[in-house]
Scaffold this motif. Structure first.
Motif, PDB file in Angstrom:
ATOM      1  N   LEU A   1       0.825  -1.211   0.000  1.00  0.00           N
ATOM      2  CA  LEU A   1       0.000   0.000   0.000  1.00  0.00           C
ATOM      3  C   LEU A   1       0.856   1.258   0.000  1.00  0.00           C
ATOM      4  CD1 LEU A   1      -2.680  -1.136   2.601  1.00  0.00           C
ATOM      5  CD2 LEU A   1      -3.052  -0.761   0.156  1.00  0.00           C
ATOM      6  N   THR A   2       1.996   1.190   0.657  1.00  0.00           N
ATOM      7  CA  THR A   2       2.862   2.353   0.769  1.00  0.00           C
ATOM      8  C   THR A   2       3.356   2.815  -0.590  1.00  0.00           C
ATOM      9  OG1 THR A   2       3.560   1.445   2.895  1.00  0.00           O
ATOM     10  CG2 THR A   2       4.820   3.308   2.044  1.00  0.00           C
ATOM     11  N   THR A   3       3.645   1.869  -1.475  1.00  0.00           N
ATOM     12  CA  THR A   3       4.099   2.252  -2.813  1.00  0.00           C
ATOM     13  C   THR A   3       2.936   2.483  -3.768  1.00  0.00           C
ATOM     14  OG1 THR A   3       4.326  -0.087  -3.441  1.00  0.00           O
ATOM     15  CG2 THR A   3       6.268   1.000  -2.546  1.00  0.00           C
ATOM     16  N   ALA A   4       1.748   1.950  -3.435  1.00  0.00           N
ATOM     17  CA  ALA A   4       0.588   2.122  -4.317  1.00  0.00           C
ATOM     18  C   ALA A   4       0.008   3.523  -4.246  1.00  0.00           C
ATOM     19  CB  ALA A   4      -0.497   1.099  -3.968  1.00  0.00           C
ATOM     20  N   ASP A   5       0.067   4.134  -3.057  1.00  0.00           N
ATOM     21  CA  ASP A   5      -0.459   5.501  -2.903  1.00  0.00           C
ATOM     22  C   ASP A   5       0.276   6.168  -1.748  1.00  0.00           C
ATOM     23  OD1 ASP A   5      -2.273   7.752  -2.000  1.00  0.00           O
ATOM     24  OD2 ASP A   5      -3.444   6.992  -3.693  1.00  0.00           O
ATOM     25  N   PRO A   6       0.788   7.380  -1.941  1.00  0.00           N
ATOM     26  CA  PRO A   6       1.561   8.046  -0.887  1.00  0.00           C
ATOM     27  C   PRO A   6       0.756   8.322   0.379  1.00  0.00           C
ATOM     28  CG  PRO A   6       1.141   9.542  -2.743  1.00  0.00           C
ATOM     29  CD  PRO A   6       0.763   8.176  -3.189  1.00  0.00           C
ATOM     30  N   ALA A   7      -0.576   8.274   0.305  1.00  0.00           N
ATOM     31  CA  ALA A   7      -1.406   8.511   1.492  1.00  0.00           C
ATOM     32  C   ALA A   7      -1.175   7.454   2.566  1.00  0.00           C
ATOM     33  CB  ALA A   7      -2.882   8.541   1.104  1.00  0.00           C
ATOM     34  N   PHE A   8      -0.646   6.286   2.177  1.00  0.00           N
ATOM     35  CA  PHE A   8      -0.440   5.196   3.126  1.00  0.00           C
ATOM     36  C   PHE A   8       0.942   5.223   3.782  1.00  0.00           C
ATOM     37  CE2 PHE A   8      -3.815   3.515   0.395  1.00  0.00           C
ATOM     38  CZ  PHE A   8      -4.731   3.111   1.357  1.00  0.00           C
ATOM     39  N   LYS A   9       1.791   6.132   3.380  1.00  0.00           N
ATOM     40  CA  LYS A   9       3.138   6.184   3.938  1.00  0.00           C
ATOM     41  C   LYS A   9       3.070   6.511   5.432  1.00  0.00           C
ATOM     42  CE  LYS A   9       7.700   8.322   3.372  1.00  0.00           C
ATOM     43  NZ  LYS A   9       8.391   7.028   3.384  1.00  0.00           N
ATOM     44  N   GLY A  10       3.739   5.716   6.248  1.00  0.00           N
ATOM     45  CA  GLY A  10       3.768   5.937   7.686  1.00  0.00           C
ATOM     46  C   GLY A  10       2.508   5.515   8.416  1.00  0.00           C
ATOM     47  N   GLU A  11       1.586   4.859   7.693  1.00  0.00           N
ATOM     48  CA  GLU A  11       0.338   4.408   8.318  1.00  0.00           C
ATOM     49  C   GLU A  11       0.400   2.899   8.571  1.00  0.00           C
ATOM     50  OE1 GLU A  11      -2.033   6.342   9.264  1.00  0.00           O
ATOM     51  OE2 GLU A  11      -1.568   8.223   8.239  1.00  0.00           O
ATOM     52  N   LYS A  12       0.117   2.504   9.801  1.00  0.00           N
ATOM     53  CA  LYS A  12       0.097   1.082  10.159  1.00  0.00           C
ATOM     54  C   LYS A  12      -1.344   0.590  10.007  1.00  0.00           C
ATOM     55  CE  LYS A  12       0.581  -0.098  14.449  1.00  0.00           C
ATOM     56  NZ  LYS A  12       1.108  -0.390  15.788  1.00  0.00           N
ATOM     57  N   ILE A  13      -1.626  -0.097   8.896  1.00  0.00           N
ATOM     58  CA  ILE A  13      -2.986  -0.545   8.625  1.00  0.00           C
ATOM     59  C   ILE A  13      -3.331  -1.697   9.571  1.00  0.00           C
ATOM     60  CG2 ILE A  13      -4.553  -1.507   6.915  1.00  0.00           C
ATOM     61  CD1 ILE A  13      -3.781   1.412   6.429  1.00  0.00           C
ATOM     62  N   GLU A  14      -4.420  -1.509  10.324  1.00  0.00           N
ATOM     63  CA  GLU A  14      -4.803  -2.454  11.385  1.00  0.00           C
ATOM     64  C   GLU A  14      -6.122  -3.167  11.099  1.00  0.00           C
ATOM     65  OE1 GLU A  14      -3.569  -3.120  14.568  1.00  0.00           O
ATOM     66  OE2 GLU A  14      -1.741  -1.952  14.426  1.00  0.00           O
ATOM     67  N   GLY A  15      -6.958  -2.615  10.210  1.00  0.00           N
ATOM     68  CA  GLY A  15      -8.275  -3.213   9.991  1.00  0.00           C
ATOM     69  C   GLY A  15      -8.737  -3.073   8.559  1.00  0.00           C
ATOM     70  N   ILE A  16      -9.644  -3.969   8.154  1.00  0.00           N
ATOM     71  CA  ILE A  16     -10.172  -3.974   6.796  1.00  0.00           C
ATOM     72  C   ILE A  16     -11.568  -4.574   6.819  1.00  0.00           C
ATOM     73  CG2 ILE A  16      -9.029  -6.192   6.333  1.00  0.00           C
ATOM     74  CD1 ILE A  16      -8.819  -5.381   3.393  1.00  0.00           C
ATOM     75  N   CYS A  17     -12.482  -4.002   6.025  1.00  0.00           N
ATOM     76  CA  CYS A  17     -13.804  -4.592   5.866  1.00  0.00           C
ATOM     77  C   CYS A  17     -14.344  -4.264   4.485  1.00  0.00           C
ATOM     78  CB  CYS A  17     -14.772  -4.120   6.955  1.00  0.00           C
ATOM     79  SG  CYS A  17     -15.227  -2.384   6.864  1.00  0.00           S
ATOM     80  N   LEU A  18     -15.325  -5.041   4.061  1.00  0.00           N
ATOM     81  CA  LEU A  18     -15.947  -4.892   2.746  1.00  0.00           C
ATOM     82  C   LEU A  18     -17.237  -4.106   2.868  1.00  0.00           C
ATOM     83  CD1 LEU A  18     -16.186  -5.839  -0.317  1.00  0.00           C
ATOM     84  CD2 LEU A  18     -17.606  -7.705   0.598  1.00  0.00           C
ATOM     85  N   GLU A  19     -17.391  -3.098   2.000  1.00  0.00           N
ATOM     86  CA  GLU A  19     -18.675  -2.383   1.911  1.00  0.00           C
ATOM     87  C   GLU A  19     -19.550  -2.971   0.813  1.00  0.00           C
ATOM     88  OE1 GLU A  19     -20.302   1.722   0.101  1.00  0.00           O
ATOM     89  OE2 GLU A  19     -18.703   2.014   1.579  1.00  0.00           O
ATOM     90  N   SER A  20     -18.978  -3.124  -0.392  1.00  0.00           N
ATOM     91  CA  SER A  20     -19.796  -3.569  -1.512  1.00  0.00           C
ATOM     92  C   SER A  20     -18.916  -4.136  -2.620  1.00  0.00           C
ATOM     93  CB  SER A  20     -20.634  -2.403  -2.065  1.00  0.00           C
ATOM     94  OG  SER A  20     -19.782  -1.357  -2.527  1.00  0.00           O
ATOM     95  N   ILE A  21     -19.568  -4.812  -3.576  1.00  0.00           N
ATOM     96  CA  ILE A  21     -18.893  -5.379  -4.739  1.00  0.00           C
ATOM     97  C   ILE A  21     -19.589  -4.870  -5.991  1.00  0.00           C
ATOM     98  CG2 ILE A  21     -18.242  -7.499  -5.951  1.00  0.00           C
ATOM     99  CD1 ILE A  21     -18.456  -8.970  -3.303  1.00  0.00           C
ATOM    100  N   ARG A  22     -18.822  -4.408  -6.944  1.00  0.00           N
ATOM    101  CA  ARG A  22     -19.338  -3.977  -8.251  1.00  0.00           C
ATOM    102  C   ARG A  22     -18.495  -4.651  -9.313  1.00  0.00           C
ATOM    103  NH1 ARG A  22     -18.065   0.599  -7.615  1.00  0.00           N
ATOM    104  NH2 ARG A  22     -16.348   0.925  -9.088  1.00  0.00           N
ATOM    105  N   ASP A  23     -19.086  -5.645  -9.996  1.00  0.00           N
ATOM    106  CA  ASP A  23     -18.322  -6.477 -10.934  1.00  0.00           C
ATOM    107  C   ASP A  23     -17.149  -7.103 -10.162  1.00  0.00           C
ATOM    108  OD1 ASP A  23     -20.056  -5.820 -13.036  1.00  0.00           O
ATOM    109  OD2 ASP A  23     -18.934  -3.984 -13.464  1.00  0.00           O
TER     110      ASP A  23
END
Length: 299
Positions: A249-271
């Motif tokens: 994620l850190t290289t995919a978007d600079p917004a994630f730099k220095g962020e320790k991702i701790e959680g994830i959930c699904l809202e919806s699926i489109r195709d």
């Protein structure tokens, strides 16, 4: 296979500490912090709907030595009802606790706090886990998956397979499977949460690197990742589980730099596009939410 991520929006929550898990149910996000004194309920645009106190303390953070350390969450069906399940990390005696919030209209009075069965921790330690640190949870059909996060001293992630409601059984069914990365990361990355997508039979996981030698202390934050395993329900009997792919994620978007991702959930699926919510903990008393579109491609 590779993952492509598009950041939709992000929001800093300066007054909600230590975000560690998030779930989406009937249009609402339920945000848990490992030392927070409440569960924050938001809509999918990150507007706060309400807070549900889980502690009588008036401070916004529970002291490190006293906190239950809720690091993992999942939505579970139990006795005909839907619950938000949160699990302590098990790293200390005070952290060997579960929390059950009935959904959609549960409140402080309806929360159940359940001690982990002592036999469960013993079973885990006898099954090859060196140091307990539960950081992820997901339900795959009738199997509850818990992830045990490794560290720089013991660089091994593991998945624990048991049943929803295991705490009601004298001797819960437990098996432990190594969770091994196909391509090792430059610095050890520990699993920080799990998320099951039943429509795709897909297990998502977040991982993060942190300069810590044990399950108790924090350390300098490194990169975070999303990994995935396709056809997970057919792979649960394997002796080792390995992600089909991982996205830094850190290289995919600079917004994630220095962020320790701790959680994830699904809202919806489109195709083939999954709309996900991620949460991060900066170890300084604030949290951040990220809404993203995520696609797995075969190119």
């Amino acid at each position: 296979m590779k993952g492509v991520i598009t950041l939709i929006c992000t929001l800093l929550l300066p007054d909600f500490p230590s975000a560690s898990a998030v779930e989406f149910h009937e249009g609402r996000l339920y945000l848990i912090g490992d030392d927070a004194t409440c569960i924050q309920v938001l809509d999918k645009d990150y507007c706060v709907i309400k807070s549900i106190p889980i502690s009588s303390l008036t401070d916004k953070r529970i002291a490190k030595a006293e906190k239950a350390d809720y690091e993992a969450s999942a939505l579970i069906a139990l006795h005909g009802k839907t619950y938000l399940l949160a699990s302590g990390s098990l790293a200390t005696e005070k952290r060997r606790q579960l929390m059950l919030l009935p959904l959609p209209d549960g409140d402080s009075a309806s929360i159940q706090f359940i001690p982990y069965p002592p036999a469960f921790a013993t079973q885990l330690l006898n099954s090859g886990i060196n140091e307990l640190n539960i950081e992820g949870a997901a339900v795959v059909n009738n199997t509850l998956l818990l992830s045990n996060r490794g560290n720089n001293t013991w660089p091994q992630n593991q998945l624990i397979l048991t049943k929803p409601g295991f705490w009601e059984q004298a001797v819960p069914p437990v098996s432990v499977v190594p969770f091994t990365l196909l391509t090792p990361t430059p610095v050890f990355a520990g699993v920080s949460e799990l998320c099951y997508v039943p429509e795709k039979d897909l297990l998502l996981c977040t991982l993060s690197s942190e300069a810590t030698a044990n399950a108790y202390d924090d350390g300098d934050i490194g990169d975070s990742y999303i990994g995935w395993i396709s056809n997970i329900s057919r792979k649960l009997s394997q002796s080792t589980l390995t992600p089909d792919g991982m996205l830094n994620l850190t290289t995919a978007d600079p917004a994630f730099k220095g962020e320790k991702i701790e959680g994830i959930c699904l809202e919806s699926i489109r195709d083939n596009v999954l709309t996900l919510h991620l949460v991060s903990d900066n170890d300084a008393g604030a949290s951040r939410l990220f809404k993203v579109d995520f696609t797995i491609t075969t190119n």
